[in-house]
Design an enzyme around this catalytic site. Structure first.
Site, PDB file in Angstrom:
ATOM      1  N   PRO A   2       0.728  -1.253  -0.050  1.00 17.73           N
ATOM      2  CA  PRO A   2       0.032  -0.148   0.157  1.00 17.73           C
ATOM      3  C   PRO A   2       0.696   1.289  -0.145  1.00 17.73           C
ATOM      4  O   PRO A   2       1.798   1.511   0.600  1.00 17.73           O
ATOM      5  CB  PRO A   2      -0.840  -0.174   1.192  1.00 17.73           C
ATOM      6  CG  PRO A   2      -0.825  -1.606   1.344  1.00 17.73           C
ATOM      7  CD  PRO A   2       0.372  -2.240   1.091  1.00 17.73           C
ATOM      8  N   GLU A   3       0.773   2.094  -0.953  1.00 15.85           N
ATOM      9  CA  GLU A   3       1.241   3.432  -1.014  1.00 15.85           C
ATOM     10  C   GLU A   3       0.338   4.485  -0.333  1.00 15.85           C
ATOM     11  O   GLU A   3      -0.499   4.255   0.313  1.00 15.85           O
ATOM     12  CB  GLU A   3       1.581   3.708  -2.389  1.00 15.85           C
ATOM     13  CG  GLU A   3       2.490   2.683  -2.888  1.00 15.85           C
ATOM     14  CD  GLU A   3       3.069   3.008  -4.460  1.00 15.85           C
ATOM     15  OE1 GLU A   3       2.846   4.153  -4.831  1.00 15.85           O
ATOM     16  OE2 GLU A   3       3.432   2.072  -5.032  1.00 15.85           O
ATOM     17  N   LYS A  58       3.436   6.825   4.590  1.00 16.82           N
ATOM     18  CA  LYS A  58       2.653   5.513   4.353  1.00 16.82           C
ATOM     19  C   LYS A  58       2.245   4.931   5.777  1.00 16.82           C
ATOM     20  O   LYS A  58       1.748   3.835   5.696  1.00 16.82           O
ATOM     21  CB  LYS A  58       3.580   4.460   3.504  1.00 16.82           C
ATOM     22  CG  LYS A  58       3.995   5.037   2.295  1.00 16.82           C
ATOM     23  CD  LYS A  58       4.912   3.996   1.524  1.00 16.82           C
ATOM     24  CE  LYS A  58       5.332   4.565   0.297  1.00 16.82           C
ATOM     25  NZ  LYS A  58       6.119   3.510  -0.453  1.00 16.82           N
ATOM     26  N   HIS A 114      -5.999 -14.686   9.713  1.00 14.01           N
ATOM     27  CA  HIS A 114      -4.721 -13.797   9.744  1.00 14.01           C
ATOM     28  C   HIS A 114      -5.248 -12.579  10.558  1.00 14.01           C
ATOM     29  O   HIS A 114      -4.690 -11.380  10.259  1.00 14.01           O
ATOM     30  CB  HIS A 114      -4.188 -13.351   8.551  1.00 14.01           C
ATOM     31  CG  HIS A 114      -3.659 -14.665   7.889  1.00 14.01           C
ATOM     32  ND1 HIS A 114      -2.354 -15.470   8.329  1.00 14.01           N
ATOM     33  CD2 HIS A 114      -3.925 -15.409   6.796  1.00 14.01           C
ATOM     34  CE1 HIS A 114      -2.184 -16.471   7.603  1.00 14.01           C
ATOM     35  NE2 HIS A 114      -3.198 -16.470   6.656  1.00 14.01           N
ATOM     36  N   ARG A 136       0.812 -11.698   5.585  1.00  8.53           N
ATOM     37  CA  ARG A 136       2.372 -11.908   5.349  1.00  8.53           C
ATOM     38  C   ARG A 136       3.029 -11.598   6.526  1.00  8.53           C
ATOM     39  O   ARG A 136       4.293 -11.687   6.566  1.00  8.53           O
ATOM     40  CB  ARG A 136       2.883 -11.261   4.105  1.00  8.53           C
ATOM     41  CG  ARG A 136       2.198 -11.699   2.845  1.00  8.53           C
ATOM     42  CD  ARG A 136       2.941 -10.870   1.600  1.00  8.53           C
ATOM     43  NE  ARG A 136       2.159 -11.064   0.374  1.00  8.53           N
ATOM     44  CZ  ARG A 136       2.227 -10.576  -0.794  1.00  8.53           C
ATOM     45  NH1 ARG A 136       3.369 -10.078  -0.652  1.00  8.53           N
ATOM     46  NH2 ARG A 136       1.401 -10.836  -1.987  1.00  8.53           N
ATOM     47  N   LYS A 179      22.413  16.473  -9.193  1.00  9.25           N
ATOM     48  CA  LYS A 179      22.239  14.964  -9.101  1.00  9.25           C
ATOM     49  C   LYS A 179      22.242  14.116 -10.561  1.00  9.25           C
ATOM     50  O   LYS A 179      21.550  14.689 -11.433  1.00  9.25           O
ATOM     51  CB  LYS A 179      21.035  14.558  -8.414  1.00  9.25           C
ATOM     52  CG  LYS A 179      20.981  14.864  -6.811  1.00  9.25           C
ATOM     53  CD  LYS A 179      19.780  14.115  -6.058  1.00  9.25           C
ATOM     54  CE  LYS A 179      20.197  13.976  -4.738  1.00  9.25           C
ATOM     55  NZ  LYS A 179      18.963  13.335  -3.981  1.00  9.25           N
ATOM     56  N   ARG A 296      13.382  -2.805  -9.066  1.00  8.20           N
ATOM     57  CA  ARG A 296      11.976  -2.545  -8.900  1.00  8.20           C
ATOM     58  C   ARG A 296      11.412  -2.213 -10.432  1.00  8.20           C
ATOM     59  O   ARG A 296      12.246  -1.999 -11.215  1.00  8.20           O
ATOM     60  CB  ARG A 296      11.559  -1.528  -8.175  1.00  8.20           C
ATOM     61  CG  ARG A 296      12.274  -1.672  -6.695  1.00  8.20           C
ATOM     62  CD  ARG A 296      11.598  -0.464  -5.924  1.00  8.20           C
ATOM     63  NE  ARG A 296       9.948  -0.597  -5.633  1.00  8.20           N
ATOM     64  CZ  ARG A 296       9.161   0.363  -4.799  1.00  8.20           C
ATOM     65  NH1 ARG A 296       9.932   1.044  -4.320  1.00  8.20           N
ATOM     66  NH2 ARG A 296       8.081  -0.119  -4.705  1.00  8.20           N
TER      67      ARG A 296
END
Length: 306
Positions: A2-3, A58, A114, A136, A179, A296
């Site tokens: 989840p973001e 988050k 769970h 998890r 950068k 990613r």
């Protein structure tokens, strides 16, 4: 995982029931999640009224009367649901639009495998349970004092929120100047933008027509001022986050809202998880490609994102 939009959606779904409610007791069904629960967690929160729910990056924060704050992170698969202890007037609300966060709550059901944490509440609508489920067990909960919250180990050093006015092109120019780091990696740095994750970085870069491989410093001029491309990127970040929150987040694998419904932003993805499909930029004949950056998946259109 989840973001920010998913956590914001959960916060908005929980708040109508939890804010102002008495936290009668917390029931821990195991000694740990990703990390052990704080020592005496159950005793520390029992009998305290819930003052407010907030979000930082988050993380969901639950402020209790007396100044203690529960910090909760959903990990990879964590979710909350609200159940009421029995039928009764006003305890179960149904909406014509079940996608509205917090507008639909479920009657009490059998415990699920769970369900690891249960907050027993005396809420304005009657006895209720807020249940944290996490197959998890990558989520976790911690306790902090309100006055020390910003310096807590999980929260200190976080950058600006993409939902606030503090995130502007000048701020990003100061962070990106000089950068050579790829733009996507620079945007995922939580010290720069708090809560921005993989999905929404991909979408914001597509909206602004920028390649995830481009050096972050190329969006800043020699005087460390933002170029127009950085202004457009900043606007795209804010817009994609706002759109995702309005849609209730993205339901890919594990995310559900506090009312048990799903988010819908995944139906609006322009590049994320669309490898091999046509780019949705008007007039573009390119296709979405997937590359791997820092382990990613990155989705973008190399034809129109430069």
């Amino acid at each position: 995982m989840p973001e920010l939009p998913e956590v914001e959606t959960v916060k908005r779904g929980l708040a109508p029931t939890m804010e102002g409610a008495l936290l009668v007791r917390a029931e821990l069904r195991r000694p740990d999640l990703r990390f052990p629960f704080p020592e005496n967690f159950e005793d520390a929160v029992a009998g305290r009224r819930i003052v407010a729910l907030s979000r930082r990056a988050k993380y969901l924060t639950i402020e209790l009367e007396g100044g203690d704050v529960i910090i909760a992170h959903l990990g990879m698969s964590g979710s909350f649901r609200i159940e009421f202890d029995g039928p009764g007037e006003g305890r179960i609300k149904e909406s014509a639009d079940p996608a509205v966060p917090g507008d639909f709550h479920r009657p009490r059901s059998k415990d699920e495998k769970h369900d690891h944490v249960v907050f027993h509440l005396d809420a304005s609508c009657g006895p209720a349970r807020v249940i944290y489920n996490d197959p998890r067990r990558f989520g976790f909960m911690a306790l902090a004092r309100r006055e020390a919250l910003a310096e807590h180990v999980f929260l200190r050093g976080l950058g600006e929120e993409p939902t606030g006015n503090a995130l502007d092109a000048a701020y990003l120019a100061a962070r990106f100047s000089g950068k050579a780091q790829p733009l996507k990696a620079a945007l995922l740095d939580q010290r720069t933008i708090a809560g921005l994750g993989n999905i929404y970085v991909c979408e914001a870069l597509w909206r602004s027509g920028l390649s995830p491989k481009r050096a972050a410093g190329t969006l800043v001029d020699k005087r460390a001022r933002p170029k127009q491309a950085l202004v457009q990127l900043t606007d795209a970040i804010r817009a994609v986050i706002a759109d995702a929150i309005a849609a209730g987040g993205s339901s890919l694998k594990d995310h559900i809202q506090a009312d048990g419904s799903l988010g819908y932003f995944q139906h609006s993805f322009s590049v994320y998880d669309r490898e091999g499909e046509a780019c949705r930029t008007s007039g573009c004949r390119g296709t979405v490609e997937r590359i791997v950056q820092a382990g990613r998946s990155t989705f973008y259109c190399p034809h129109c994102q430069k």
